[in-house]
Design a protein around this motif. Structure first.
Motif, PDB file in Angstrom:
ATOM      1  N   GLN A 179       0.561   4.116   4.793  1.00  0.00           N
ATOM      2  CA  GLN A 179       0.188   2.966   5.625  1.00  0.00           C
ATOM      3  C   GLN A 179      -0.242   3.431   7.015  1.00  0.00           C
ATOM      4  OE1 GLN A 179       3.802   0.679   5.379  1.00  0.00           O
ATOM      5  NE2 GLN A 179       3.193  -0.376   3.489  1.00  0.00           N
ATOM      6  N   TYR A 180       0.433   4.442   7.530  1.00  0.00           N
ATOM      7  CA  TYR A 180       0.082   5.033   8.829  1.00  0.00           C
ATOM      8  C   TYR A 180      -1.326   5.621   8.781  1.00  0.00           C
ATOM      9  CZ  TYR A 180       0.331   8.535  12.629  1.00  0.00           C
ATOM     10  OH  TYR A 180       0.084   9.318  13.728  1.00  0.00           O
ATOM     11  N   MET A 181      -1.660   6.341   7.695  1.00  0.00           N
ATOM     12  CA  MET A 181      -2.993   6.918   7.555  1.00  0.00           C
ATOM     13  C   MET A 181      -4.066   5.833   7.555  1.00  0.00           C
ATOM     14  SD  MET A 181      -2.771  10.207   7.565  1.00  0.00           S
ATOM     15  CE  MET A 181      -4.462  10.564   7.066  1.00  0.00           C
ATOM     16  N   LYS A 182      -3.746   4.711   6.930  1.00  0.00           N
ATOM     17  CA  LYS A 182      -4.700   3.606   6.874  1.00  0.00           C
ATOM     18  C   LYS A 182      -4.829   2.919   8.233  1.00  0.00           C
ATOM     19  CE  LYS A 182      -7.346   0.387   5.123  1.00  0.00           C
ATOM     20  NZ  LYS A 182      -8.771   0.669   4.784  1.00  0.00           N
ATOM     21  N   LYS A 183      -3.699   2.655   8.871  1.00  0.00           N
ATOM     22  CA  LYS A 183      -3.699   1.909  10.131  1.00  0.00           C
ATOM     23  C   LYS A 183      -4.311   2.704  11.276  1.00  0.00           C
ATOM     24  CE  LYS A 183      -0.543  -0.343  13.421  1.00  0.00           C
ATOM     25  NZ  LYS A 183       0.879  -0.691  13.713  1.00  0.00           N
ATOM     26  N   VAL A 184      -3.936   3.967  11.396  1.00  0.00           N
ATOM     27  CA  VAL A 184      -4.358   4.768  12.544  1.00  0.00           C
ATOM     28  C   VAL A 184      -5.722   5.430  12.328  1.00  0.00           C
ATOM     29  CG1 VAL A 184      -3.753   6.731  14.032  1.00  0.00           C
ATOM     30  CG2 VAL A 184      -1.965   5.185  13.221  1.00  0.00           C
ATOM     31  N   PHE A 185      -5.991   5.882  11.090  1.00  0.00           N
ATOM     32  CA  PHE A 185      -7.193   6.673  10.828  1.00  0.00           C
ATOM     33  C   PHE A 185      -8.175   6.006   9.864  1.00  0.00           C
ATOM     34  CE2 PHE A 185      -3.643   9.601  11.684  1.00  0.00           C
ATOM     35  CZ  PHE A 185      -4.132  10.265  12.796  1.00  0.00           C
ATOM     36  N   ASN A 186      -7.793   4.830   9.372  1.00  0.00           N
ATOM     37  CA  ASN A 186      -8.635   4.110   8.418  1.00  0.00           C
ATOM     38  C   ASN A 186      -8.925   4.954   7.171  1.00  0.00           C
ATOM     39  OD1 ASN A 186      -9.983   1.756   7.586  1.00  0.00           O
ATOM     40  ND2 ASN A 186     -11.951   2.550   8.282  1.00  0.00           N
ATOM     41  N   VAL A 187      -7.933   5.715   6.743  1.00  0.00           N
ATOM     42  CA  VAL A 187      -8.045   6.502   5.518  1.00  0.00           C
ATOM     43  C   VAL A 187      -7.249   5.792   4.435  1.00  0.00           C
ATOM     44  CG1 VAL A 187      -7.514   8.696   4.383  1.00  0.00           C
ATOM     45  CG2 VAL A 187      -8.362   8.677   6.740  1.00  0.00           C
ATOM     46  N   GLY A 188      -7.940   5.198   3.493  1.00  0.00           N
ATOM     47  CA  GLY A 188      -7.298   4.498   2.389  1.00  0.00           C
ATOM     48  C   GLY A 188      -7.548   5.227   1.079  1.00  0.00           C
ATOM     49  N   ASN A 189      -7.425   4.503  -0.028  1.00  0.00           N
ATOM     50  CA  ASN A 189      -7.658   5.062  -1.363  1.00  0.00           C
ATOM     51  C   ASN A 189      -6.788   6.276  -1.654  1.00  0.00           C
ATOM     52  OD1 ASN A 189      -9.741   3.136  -1.824  1.00  0.00           O
ATOM     53  ND2 ASN A 189     -11.176   4.444  -0.702  1.00  0.00           N
ATOM     54  N   LEU A 190      -5.604   6.311  -1.064  1.00  0.00           N
ATOM     55  CA  LEU A 190      -4.638   7.369  -1.333  1.00  0.00           C
ATOM     56  C   LEU A 190      -3.448   6.785  -2.079  1.00  0.00           C
ATOM     57  CD1 LEU A 190      -4.574   9.068   2.198  1.00  0.00           C
ATOM     58  CD2 LEU A 190      -5.780   9.899   0.181  1.00  0.00           C
ATOM     59  N   THR A 191      -2.808   7.613  -2.885  1.00  0.00           N
ATOM     60  CA  THR A 191      -1.589   7.200  -3.569  1.00  0.00           C
ATOM     61  C   THR A 191      -0.463   8.139  -3.161  1.00  0.00           C
ATOM     62  OG1 THR A 191      -1.772   8.636  -5.529  1.00  0.00           O
ATOM     63  CG2 THR A 191      -3.054   6.569  -5.536  1.00  0.00           C
ATOM     64  N   THR A 192       0.730   7.842  -3.623  1.00  0.00           N
ATOM     65  CA  THR A 192       1.872   8.704  -3.277  1.00  0.00           C
ATOM     66  C   THR A 192       1.748  10.090  -3.905  1.00  0.00           C
ATOM     67  OG1 THR A 192       3.117   7.661  -5.080  1.00  0.00           O
ATOM     68  CG2 THR A 192       3.488   6.815  -2.860  1.00  0.00           C
ATOM     69  N   ASN A 193       0.823  10.287  -4.848  1.00  0.00           N
ATOM     70  CA  ASN A 193       0.561  11.624  -5.383  1.00  0.00           C
ATOM     71  C   ASN A 193      -0.198  12.496  -4.387  1.00  0.00           C
ATOM     72  OD1 ASN A 193       1.765  11.072  -7.876  1.00  0.00           O
ATOM     73  ND2 ASN A 193      -0.143  10.322  -8.751  1.00  0.00           N
ATOM     74  N   ASN A 194      -0.732  11.864  -3.349  1.00  0.00           N
ATOM     75  CA  ASN A 194      -1.515  12.585  -2.341  1.00  0.00           C
ATOM     76  C   ASN A 194      -0.700  12.982  -1.123  1.00  0.00           C
ATOM     77  OD1 ASN A 194      -3.810  10.243  -3.358  1.00  0.00           O
ATOM     78  ND2 ASN A 194      -4.407  12.398  -3.423  1.00  0.00           N
ATOM     79  N   ILE A 195       0.624  12.800  -1.170  1.00  0.00           N
ATOM     80  CA  ILE A 195       1.392  13.005   0.059  1.00  0.00           C
ATOM     81  C   ILE A 195       2.815  13.483  -0.235  1.00  0.00           C
ATOM     82  CG2 ILE A 195       2.220  10.609   0.176  1.00  0.00           C
ATOM     83  CD1 ILE A 195       1.625  10.777   3.235  1.00  0.00           C
ATOM     84  N   LEU A 196       3.299  14.403   0.600  1.00  0.00           N
ATOM     85  CA  LEU A 196       4.697  14.851   0.557  1.00  0.00           C
ATOM     86  C   LEU A 196       5.167  15.136   1.983  1.00  0.00           C
ATOM     87  CD1 LEU A 196       5.124  17.374  -2.422  1.00  0.00           C
ATOM     88  CD2 LEU A 196       6.088  15.077  -2.214  1.00  0.00           C
ATOM     89  N   HIS A 197       6.450  14.967   2.209  1.00  0.00           N
ATOM     90  CA  HIS A 197       6.976  15.244   3.544  1.00  0.00           C
ATOM     91  C   HIS A 197       7.298  16.728   3.693  1.00  0.00           C
ATOM     92  CE1 HIS A 197      11.087  15.853   2.109  1.00  0.00           C
ATOM     93  NE2 HIS A 197      11.493  16.020   3.357  1.00  0.00           N
ATOM     94  N   GLY A 198       7.526  17.124   4.911  1.00  0.00           N
ATOM     95  CA  GLY A 198       7.993  18.470   5.211  1.00  0.00           C
ATOM     96  C   GLY A 198       8.982  18.409   6.345  1.00  0.00           C
ATOM     97  N   ILE A 199       9.811  19.436   6.467  1.00  0.00           N
ATOM     98  CA  ILE A 199      10.794  19.470   7.552  1.00  0.00           C
ATOM     99  C   ILE A 199      10.088  19.990   8.802  1.00  0.00           C
ATOM    100  CG2 ILE A 199      13.090  20.249   8.252  1.00  0.00           C
ATOM    101  CD1 ILE A 199      13.797  20.586   5.348  1.00  0.00           C
ATOM    102  N   GLY A 200       9.127  19.180   9.272  1.00  0.00           N
ATOM    103  CA  GLY A 200       8.251  19.566  10.356  1.00  0.00           C
ATOM    104  C   GLY A 200       6.980  20.205   9.806  1.00  0.00           C
ATOM    105  N   SER A 201       5.946  20.283  10.637  1.00  0.00           N
ATOM    106  CA  SER A 201       4.685  20.870  10.184  1.00  0.00           C
ATOM    107  C   SER A 201       4.774  22.383  10.031  1.00  0.00           C
ATOM    108  CB  SER A 201       3.560  20.510  11.162  1.00  0.00           C
ATOM    109  OG  SER A 201       3.850  20.940  12.470  1.00  0.00           O
TER     110      SER A 201
END
Length: 287
Positions: A91-113
């Motif tokens: 939702q952050y990617m969509k709101k801030v950068f207008n990047v949609g068409n992503l699913t949870t398969n496209n993202i994972l967290h990390g313990i910092g960058s």
């Protein structure tokens, strides 16, 4: 026991601790302490060292963390992340950068960058493979590329090129063995921001040379003078060639809290998750 001769070559071999290179940001911190002690009554210090915010996280965020930390269900391992965070990050990617068409398969967290950058070379670098990285810049990915037996080609950011890389400078023998390209915009330390044209240039380069792009977007949400935040993934074809790393440290003054995420190509995310699963057990769920 002769421990001195047992150290791995990747950290210096038998010269570890004797002829050991100091991590550059630790060295900068040491200089900072010395300067503050010597000149504290003469002039204020402008800190150009490691990127640590000089104010705390917003009080509402601190209060919510306190509340979440009391919940028994947050005591469990997060492993490769919790669904709530993935959805929120998308939702952050969509709101801030207008990047949609992503699913949870496209993202994972990390313990910092930083841990994300350290894990990605393990996913792709074999002995002799190259990482191309822009310099000056953050050294973590290069360090771990060398740990994996890979090589690093440093691509300078020059004033005459407006602090963008010139890919024509890269030798053919490097391109033939290059697996990863590391870029960082808004750039630290030059302050240069990316443009859509530049990101399109990067995508075309990556496709032509079969190179994976890792865009370190730690400062992506921090823009000024009416400039809108720009994501690498907003450019056509970017998701086919790479991933983008976001950090809550810079945008939300949560440096010590250690939380970020990597988003982009599903196959790259899957590989990252496989290595991460054998590296850590995930961030504290309350964070």
């Amino acid at each position: 026991m002769d421990i001195q001769n047992m150290f791995a070559e990747r950290i210096g071999g038998n010269q570890f601790g004797i002829n050991n290179e100091i991590y550059k940001f630790a060295l900068i911190k040491e200089w900072k302490r010395n300067a503050q002690s010597k000149f504290k009554d003469i002039m204020p210090l402008i800190d150009m060292g490691v990127g640590e915010p000089d104010i705390g996280a917003d009080s509402s965020v601190v209060e919510l963390l306190s509340s979440e930390a009391r919940k028994p269900e947050n005591r469990f391992y997060a492993d490769n992340g919790i669904e709530e965070f993935r959805v929120s990050a998308l939702q952050y990617m969509k709101k801030v950068f207008n990047v949609g068409n992503l699913t949870t398969n496209n993202i994972l967290h990390g313990i910092g960058s930083k841990p994300i950058l350290s894990i990605l070379p393990e996913c792709f670098i074999n002995e002799g493979d190259y990482l191309i990285q822009t310099v000056p810049g953050y050294p973590v990915m290069a360090t771990h590329t060398r740990y994996c037996g890979g090589k690093v080609y440093s691509l300078p950011l020059k004033e005459e090129n407006n602090y963008y890389p010139d890919f024509s400078e890269i030798p053919d023998e490097v391109l033939e063995k290059a697996k990863l390209l590391y870029i960082n915009y808004p750039n630290n330390p030059t302050g240069q921001i990316a443009t859509k044209d530049f990101f399109e240039y990067v995508v075309a380069f990556a496709k032509k040379n079969n190179i994976i792009v890792v865009h370190d977007a730690a400062y992506a949400a921090l823009t000024y003078n009416g400039v809108k935040p720009l994501s690498f993934l907003s450019v056509d074809g970017a998701i086919d060639v790479g991933v983008e790393i976001h950090s809550l440290s810079k945008s939300f003054n949560m440096t010590g809290w250690r939380l970020g995420f990597v988003v982009g190509n599903e196959k790259i995310i899957s590989a990252y998750g496989a290595v991460k699963d054998n590296t850590d057990s995930g961030q504290f769920r309350a964070i």
